[in-house]
Design an enzyme around this catalytic site. Structure first.
Site, PDB file in Angstrom:
ATOM      1  N   ARG A 115      -5.030  -1.885   4.399  1.00 24.41           N
ATOM      2  CA  ARG A 115      -5.763  -1.416   3.506  1.00 24.41           C
ATOM      3  C   ARG A 115      -7.166  -1.806   3.800  1.00 24.41           C
ATOM      4  O   ARG A 115      -8.262  -0.777   3.576  1.00 24.41           O
ATOM      5  CB  ARG A 115      -5.638  -2.056   2.322  1.00 24.41           C
ATOM      6  CG  ARG A 115      -4.465  -1.817   1.532  1.00 24.41           C
ATOM      7  CD  ARG A 115      -4.312  -2.549   0.247  1.00 24.41           C
ATOM      8  NE  ARG A 115      -4.464  -3.984   0.284  1.00 24.41           N
ATOM      9  CZ  ARG A 115      -3.562  -4.870   0.279  1.00 24.41           C
ATOM     10  NH1 ARG A 115      -2.478  -4.666   0.095  1.00 24.41           N
ATOM     11  NH2 ARG A 115      -4.023  -6.335   0.512  1.00 24.41           N
ATOM     12  N   LYS A 130       5.506 -17.791  -2.311  1.00 24.86           N
ATOM     13  CA  LYS A 130       4.466 -17.076  -2.763  1.00 24.86           C
ATOM     14  C   LYS A 130       4.599 -17.148  -4.394  1.00 24.86           C
ATOM     15  O   LYS A 130       3.647 -16.639  -5.224  1.00 24.86           O
ATOM     16  CB  LYS A 130       4.498 -15.747  -2.454  1.00 24.86           C
ATOM     17  CG  LYS A 130       4.230 -15.261  -0.985  1.00 24.86           C
ATOM     18  CD  LYS A 130       4.042 -13.759  -0.877  1.00 24.86           C
ATOM     19  CE  LYS A 130       3.277 -13.702   0.672  1.00 24.86           C
ATOM     20  NZ  LYS A 130       3.179 -12.178   0.908  1.00 24.86           N
ATOM     21  N   HIS A 135       2.222   0.753  -1.528  1.00 23.50           N
ATOM     22  CA  HIS A 135       3.309   0.726  -0.561  1.00 23.50           C
ATOM     23  C   HIS A 135       4.061   2.100  -0.541  1.00 23.50           C
ATOM     24  O   HIS A 135       4.607   2.291   0.536  1.00 23.50           O
ATOM     25  CB  HIS A 135       4.322  -0.233  -1.168  1.00 23.50           C
ATOM     26  CG  HIS A 135       3.774  -1.788  -1.399  1.00 23.50           C
ATOM     27  ND1 HIS A 135       3.899  -2.382  -2.836  1.00 23.50           N
ATOM     28  CD2 HIS A 135       3.472  -2.502  -0.555  1.00 23.50           C
ATOM     29  CE1 HIS A 135       3.311  -3.524  -2.286  1.00 23.50           C
ATOM     30  NE2 HIS A 135       3.333  -3.722  -0.934  1.00 23.50           N
ATOM     31  N   SER A 178      -0.512  -5.544  -4.838  1.00 23.81           N
ATOM     32  CA  SER A 178       0.587  -6.230  -5.713  1.00 23.81           C
ATOM     33  C   SER A 178      -0.320  -7.142  -6.609  1.00 23.81           C
ATOM     34  O   SER A 178      -0.060  -7.556  -7.555  1.00 23.81           O
ATOM     35  CB  SER A 178       1.747  -6.893  -5.005  1.00 23.81           C
ATOM     36  OG  SER A 178       2.560  -5.809  -4.466  1.00 23.81           O
TER      37      SER A 178
END
Length: 166
Positions: free
Chosen positions: A103, A54, A30, A141
Site C-alpha cells: 500500500r 495477532k 485485499h 484490516s
C-alpha cells in the site's frame, strides 16, 4: 534470460501463486490484489493465516468463511486455512510464487524482509509485489477493525459478501 524455470501458458498467465494474510477481515484492498493476481496466474491460493499471536477480532474459521464468500465468483481462486510458515505451505502445495500487496513505502520494508527470509528458506520461492488501485491504498484490516469497534461506517471498505457474514 538463460536458466528461467517458469513458463507461461498459451494465454500468457503463469501457473500458480499463493497470497496469504490474516484477513481480519478481508478488505476491498485485499480483493484488489486477489483480482489482479487471478488475471496473472492460472490458479491463486488464498491462504488465511491462523495468526493467534495477532489476537484477531474474528476467529480463524470466520475469516476463512469471509474469504471464501468474497472470492466465490473468481473461478481460479481457492481458499485454505493454515498455521505454518507460509514458505512451508507454498512448498507443500508446489507453489513457488508468493504474491504480496504493497500500500505504501512503510509496507515495502517489512515485505522486502519477509521476501528475503522466505527466499533464504526456499531458494525457489519468488515474491511478486502488487500495488492496489489508489482508492484502496489506504484500506487495511486494522482500519476496518477500528471502525467496526466504534460502530462507524465500514461498508465501503469490505466486499458486500463479507457484510452479509458480519
Amino acid at each position: 534470460m538463460g536458466n528461467c524455470k517458469r513458463e507461461k501458458n498459451v494465454e500468457g498467465t503463469y501457473k500458480k501463486a499463493i497470497y496469504s494474510g490474516t484477513f481480519d477481515p478481508i478488505t476491498n484492498g485485499h480483493m484488489d490484489i486477489i483480482c489482479r493476481a487471478s488475471n496473472i496466474f492460472e490458479e491463486v491460493i488464498i491462504a488465511v493465516a491462523q495468526s493467534e499471536a495477532k489476537n484477531p477480532m474474528f476467529d480463524h474459521e470466520q475469516r476463512v468463511k469471509f474469504v471464501k464468500a468474497a472470492t466465490n465468483k473468481i473461478e481460479n481462486v481457492k481458499v485454505v486455512g493454515f498455521d505454518t510458515l507460509l514458505v512451508d505451505l507454498a512448498t507443500e502445495l508446489k507453489i513457488n510464487t508468493i504474491v504480496r500487496g504493497l500500500r505504501a513505502v512503510s509496507d515495502f520494508e517489512y515485505e522486502l524482509q519477509m521476501g528475503y527470509a522466505n527466499s533464504s528458506i526456499n531458494k525457489d520461492i519468488e515474491t511478486l509485489y502488487l500495488m492496489p488501485k489508489l482508492e484502496n491504498a489506504f484500506v487495511s484490516s486494522t482500519i476496518v477493525r477500528e471502525v467496526i469497534k466504534f460502530n462507524g461506517k465500514y461498508q465501503h471498505l469490505v466486499p458486500k459478501e463479507v457484510l452479509e457474514c458480519i
